[in-house]
Scaffold this motif. Structure first.
Motif, short mmCIF file in Angstrom:
data_model
loop_
_atom_site.label_atom_id
_atom_site.label_comp_id
_atom_site.label_asym_id
_atom_site.label_seq_id
_atom_site.Cartn_x
_atom_site.Cartn_y
_atom_site.Cartn_z
N ARG A 123 0.84 -1.21 0.00
CA ARG A 123 0.00 0.00 0.00
C ARG A 123 0.87 1.25 0.00
O ARG A 123 0.56 2.24 -0.69
CB ARG A 123 -0.92 -0.02 1.23
CG ARG A 123 -2.01 -1.08 1.16
CD ARG A 123 -3.07 -0.84 2.22
NE ARG A 123 -2.54 -0.98 3.58
CZ ARG A 123 -2.51 -2.13 4.25
NH1 ARG A 123 -2.98 -3.22 3.69
NH2 ARG A 123 -2.01 -2.16 5.48
N GLN A 124 1.95 1.24 0.75
CA GLN A 124 2.86 2.40 0.78
C GLN A 124 3.51 2.59 -0.58
O GLN A 124 3.72 3.73 -1.02
CB GLN A 124 3.92 2.18 1.86
CG GLN A 124 3.34 2.22 3.27
CD GLN A 124 4.30 1.67 4.31
OE1 GLN A 124 5.22 0.93 3.96
NE2 GLN A 124 4.08 2.00 5.57
N ARG A 125 3.79 1.50 -1.26
CA ARG A 125 4.40 1.59 -2.58
C ARG A 125 3.43 2.22 -3.57
O ARG A 125 3.81 3.07 -4.38
CB ARG A 125 4.80 0.19 -3.04
CG ARG A 125 5.45 0.14 -4.40
CD ARG A 125 5.82 -1.29 -4.71
NE ARG A 125 6.55 -1.42 -5.94
CZ ARG A 125 7.03 -2.56 -6.40
NH1 ARG A 125 6.85 -3.67 -5.72
NH2 ARG A 125 7.70 -2.62 -7.54
N SER A 126 2.17 1.77 -3.52
CA SER A 126 1.16 2.35 -4.42
C SER A 126 0.98 3.85 -4.18
O SER A 126 0.70 4.61 -5.09
CB SER A 126 -0.19 1.63 -4.24
OG SER A 126 -0.06 0.27 -4.60
N THR A 130 8.13 5.67 -0.73
CA THR A 130 9.19 4.66 -0.72
C THR A 130 9.95 4.63 0.60
O THR A 130 10.46 3.58 0.99
CB THR A 130 10.17 4.91 -1.88
OG1 THR A 130 10.68 6.25 -1.78
CG2 THR A 130 9.48 4.73 -3.22
N ARG A 131 10.05 5.77 1.28
CA ARG A 131 10.76 5.76 2.57
C ARG A 131 10.02 4.90 3.59
O ARG A 131 10.62 4.08 4.29
CB ARG A 131 10.91 7.19 3.08
CG ARG A 131 11.62 7.27 4.43
CD ARG A 131 11.88 8.70 4.84
NE ARG A 131 12.75 9.39 3.90
CZ ARG A 131 13.13 10.66 4.03
NH1 ARG A 131 12.70 11.37 5.06
NH2 ARG A 131 13.92 11.21 3.14
N ALA A 132 8.70 5.08 3.67
CA ALA A 132 7.91 4.25 4.60
C ALA A 132 7.93 2.78 4.17
O ALA A 132 8.00 1.88 5.01
CB ALA A 132 6.47 4.76 4.66
N GLU A 133 7.89 2.56 2.85
CA GLU A 133 7.92 1.18 2.36
C GLU A 133 9.22 0.50 2.78
O GLU A 133 9.21 -0.66 3.23
CB GLU A 133 7.79 1.16 0.84
CG GLU A 133 7.82 -0.24 0.25
CD GLU A 133 7.96 -0.25 -1.26
OE1 GLU A 133 8.02 -1.36 -1.83
OE2 GLU A 133 8.02 0.84 -1.86
N SER A 134 10.34 1.21 2.65
CA SER A 134 11.62 0.62 3.01
C SER A 134 11.67 0.28 4.49
O SER A 134 12.16 -0.79 4.89
CB SER A 134 12.75 1.60 2.66
OG SER A 134 14.00 1.06 3.00
N ALA A 135 11.14 1.15 5.33
CA ALA A 135 11.14 0.88 6.77
C ALA A 135 10.26 -0.32 7.11
O ALA A 135 10.62 -1.14 7.96
CB ALA A 135 10.65 2.12 7.53
N ASP A 177 16.57 -2.89 -3.70
CA ASP A 177 16.32 -1.91 -4.75
C ASP A 177 16.09 -0.52 -4.16
O ASP A 177 16.61 0.49 -4.65
CB ASP A 177 15.09 -2.33 -5.57
CG ASP A 177 15.38 -3.51 -6.47
OD1 ASP A 177 16.56 -3.80 -6.69
OD2 ASP A 177 14.42 -4.14 -6.93
N LEU A 178 15.30 -0.47 -3.09
CA LEU A 178 15.01 0.82 -2.48
C LEU A 178 16.26 1.43 -1.85
O LEU A 178 16.50 2.65 -1.97
CB LEU A 178 13.92 0.65 -1.41
CG LEU A 178 12.53 0.28 -1.93
CD1 LEU A 178 11.59 -0.05 -0.78
CD2 LEU A 178 11.94 1.41 -2.77
#
Length: 793
Positions: A123-126, A130-135, A177-178
């Protein structure tokens, strides 16, 4: 006591552990642990006692398994709820109607927490965060502390290990990747280093780690061994260098995704590179790399990354993911992001993905713990589920990027991509020649067709013998002995992944486990009835692997139809996916393209079940008038003991078997001779035939012939066996022993004139080799013949 008030913590992503508040719980035996794992991965859902038995013991469960499940569940209930009254109903672990259910908060099971964090990251990616997705991905990876369900027995646990490993690799690769995209190469290297330590045989992970170190300007962490940068046959690097942006070079870690040096693929690689070079003239196009599982599609695409895109163009890369294939436009976003598309384009695609998500009919997710999807792999959604205008708009965004600079989009495992990406890919392919846009997709053959027709298809087949030989020598630490090399090449049949496993330095048990997991993964997309038919075929063809040349490879369709009690036409339709997927070879006979698949299917079946199935199939094909040598080969493949019924059948058909397949006959007769419980008269007759076949095939038959001669009361049979024994010794140059056997037989006068005459002839032949004066032998002819014995032919 409510479930929420109990601090139960189950850790399955490593050695299985359980805690209640601050106390470690001793789960107990491996089987009890397996029962707990099945219930935990079905948390909140009921599991029948029969399902538990199959999950823990497989198809060959002992009679005691059902009672053991009852005991294990009782023990687990006391473990989880020690203060529960004896007659009180279980709250954490309930039962009823022959079913059981574990009722824990989802965050009590680390696997469920891991999967929930992955959903949050999507959901964060959509949303483009990206910062939240990485965490979030980092939090998910911290839950792992070893191999999932380490040491837990049973087919369910094995399937879950494969599934969860795929998810772990996907999560880690996205995290890398991130991190690389954010310039955090040191952190990316640490993530990859943990994966290399966990999966030391994964060459692609080692190569990726070396690439990240190189990007960070550090000495390569992996400089030799399996992870060293490999070279293709034309000298081109096949490692992870090249390409634009951050590239995900490996997929979910399925058994057919092991990459490594490129062997025997120079011609298809040239075709791909020529298509890339054509972008310099403004020519786009579309290519499809197609081949069965494990034949090197991913390795070929990895080699393509070293190709320089002309005129400052970009290369985007993505991998279809069968676990997360319902994320709209996820694979397309991966491609565009890795190609370095600008932020407005990425944001616009993300907004379209949200629109697609809203326009699709909701579907419930697969329940946790489901080892394989119920969808047909490669199937796209029903027409109308993805709005055509949304597809057109997404395609136009990609085309706009290609008009600014030449663009190569590579999508590995397109069959696992989300349906929206597949629709957009088809839309792009229809007009790819209008702009410098090259689409390269790889798909696994044999699955449901995709709504996309590439302009050029690159079909991968098994490796040629010289390439297979080179691959084995490159993988093996020491050059294999000629006979070992021949066996490996014959077993693998040019299949790169099977060649790697067979040539590796793993122990035999470890290699067998890897083969079983790999073959299972390669067959898992096929329908259940197809897999069952393939297993039956493996049984009918199993003896061929033990005695090459004894029988024609494979079996006739009518034989398999008889064994499985199905119509030939129905069976042909059932096996069609396996034939299209490269599992079966072409031709009138049904046979596996790679012998190791048949052997693995046969040997991975529990021994008791193997005996039962072979006996059943043998009875069925015998009733259908199959050649008796085929029946016997099936009995041998299953190590079926010869009882009086089988012994009588063998006596009836042994002469025909001896004429058509003597090697099979010898193996069966050896089995019968060793069967001490067999009726003595049957055993005697079958051993006599064993002596005849051994002699006819040039083997020493004196022991078997002497055994029969000492027990029979038939003068003719005794004479034949005495002659076979004497002749066997003569043929080996043991003339004195041959003469002594002949003299004793003639002296005892129990044999018929026919065999007495042949023994006298043998004596005449060996006399010149005996000690003393050949013209004055130690025993005169008259003494040999005796007073009343007449000459015989």
């Amino acid at each position: 006591m409510a479930a929420e008030q109990v601090g139960i913590d189950l850790r399955l992503l490593g050695q299985v552990r359980a805690r209640r508040d601050d106390d470690e719980l001793l789960i107990g035996s491996a089987r009890r642990t397996a029962v707990l794992c099945v219930l935990a991965l079905h948390n909140g859902r009921r599991v029948s006692r029969e399902q538990l038995v199959t999950a823990v013991w497989g198809e060959d469960a002992p009679p005691s398994a059902t009672g053991n499940v009852y005991t294990y569940v009782s023990d687990l209930r006391r473990l989880l709820e020690p203060n529960r009254g004896r007659w009180a109903a279980g709250r954490l672990l309930s039962s009823g109607g022959g079913t059981y259910a574990l009722q824990l908060p989802p965050d009590s099971v680390d696997v469920l927490r891991f999967e929930s964090l992955r959903e949050t990251a999507r959901r964060q990616r959509s949303a483009g965060d990206t910062r939240a997705e990485s965490a979030t991905l980092a939090d998910a990876l911290r839950l792992w502390h070893g191999e999932a369900l380490a040491g837990v027995p049973g087919p369910f646990a094995e399937a879950q290990r494969l599934r969860l490993t795929e998810l772990r690799l996907l999560t880690a690769e996205r995290q890398v990747d991130l991190l690389v995209g954010a310039g955090r190469h040191g952190e990316a290297a640490r993530v990859l280093g943990q994966l290399v330590a966990a999966y030391p045989h994964r060459e692609d992970l080692r190569a990726r780690l070396a690439d990240v170190d190189a990007r960070a300007g550090q000495p390569a962490t992996v400089t030799d061994g399996p992870g060293s940068t490999a070279r293709a046959g034309d000298g081109t690097a096949t490692g992870p260098a090249g390409g634009g942006g951050t590239v995900t070079e490996t997929g979910p870690g399925r058994a057919d995704r092991e990459t490594g040096p490129l062997f025997g693929r120079d011609a298809p690689l040239r075709r791909l590179r020529q298509a890339v070079a054509g972008l310099a003239d403004g020519r786009g196009g579309s290519l499809l790399v197609e081949g069965p599982a494990g034949l090197g599609r991913s390795t070929l695409l990895a080699a393509l990354r070293a190709t320089v895109v002309p005129a400052g163009g970009r290369l985007g890369w993505a991998v279809g993911d069968e676990v997360a294939r319902r994320t709209p436009l996820g694979a397309l976003l991966d491609c565009v992001e890795s190609a370095g598309a600008d932020a407005p384009t990425r944001r616009a695609l993300g907004e379209l993905a949200a629109e697609v998500d809203a326009s699709e009919t909701p579907e419930p997710p697969d329940p946790p713990g489901t080892p394989e999807t119920t969808d047909t792999p490669g199937r796209t959604d029903a027409p109308g589920r993805t709005d055509a205008d949304l597809v057109r708009r997404a395609a136009e965004l990609v085309r706009r990027v290609a008009t600014e600079t030449p663009l190569v989009l590579v999508l590995d495992d397109l069959q696992w991509a989300d349906p929206a990406t597949v629709r957009v890919w088809a839309e792009l392919g229809a007009r790819s020649t209008e702009v410098p846009l090259l689409l390269v997709a790889a798909v696994r053959s044999g699955l449901a067709p995709l709504p996309w027709s590439a302009a050029d298809v690159v079909a991968l087949g098994p490796l040629a013998p010289d390439a297979a030989d080179a691959l084995v020598r490159a993988v093996a630490t020491e050059s294999p002995e000629p006979e070992d090399l021949a066996r490996i090449l014959d077993d693998a049949g040019g299949h790169p992944h099977y060649l790697r496993i067979l040539a590796s330095d793993d122990t035999v048990d470890s290699a067998d486990v890897r083969l079983a997991a790999t073959v299972g993964a390669h067959l898992s997309p096929f329908p259940e009835d197809t897999r069952q038919a393939l297993r039956a075929l493996a049984f009918l063809d199993a003896y061929e692997g033990r005695a090459p040349g004894a029988l024609p490879a494979g079996c006739a369709p009518a034989e398999l139809a008889a064994a499985t009690e199905r119509a030939v036409d129905d069976l042909t339709a059932t096996l069609a996916p396996a034939r299209a997927g490269g599992i079966l070879a072409d031709g009138d006979r049904l046979r596996f393209r790679h012998r190791v698949v048949a052997r693995t299917l046969h040997e991975s079946t529990p021994p008791a079940l193997r005996v039962t199935l072979c006996r059943l199939y043998a009875r069925r094909i015998a009733a259908a008038d199959a050649a008796p040598e085929r029946v016997v080969a099936l009995l041998l493949a299953g190590d079926v003991p010869f009882d009086d019924r089988l012994g009588g059948w063998l006596v009836e058909h042994v002469e025909r078997i001896a004429a058509s397949a003597p090697h099979v006959g010898i193996a069966a007769l050896c089995r019968a001779h060793a069967q001490h419980t067999l009726d003595p008269a049957l055993r005697l007759r079958l051993t006599a035939w064993l002596a005849r076949l051994l002699l006819g095939q040039g083997h020493h038959a004196a022991v078997e012939a002497g055994w029969v001669a000492a027990r029979t009361d038939e003068p003719d049979l005794e004479g034949e066996m005495r002659w076979i024994a004497a002749y066997s010794h003569e043929r080996r140059g043991e003339y004195e022993t041959a003469a002594e056997i002949a003299r004793v037989a003639l002296r005892e006068r129990r044999i018929t004139p026919r065999w007495a005459g042949r023994l006298r002839t043998l004596l005449d032949q060996v006399r010149r080799h005996l000690p003393g004066n050949p013209t004055e032998p130690r025993l005169s002819r008259s003494a040999l013949l005796g007073g009343g014995t007449t000459a015989a032919s």
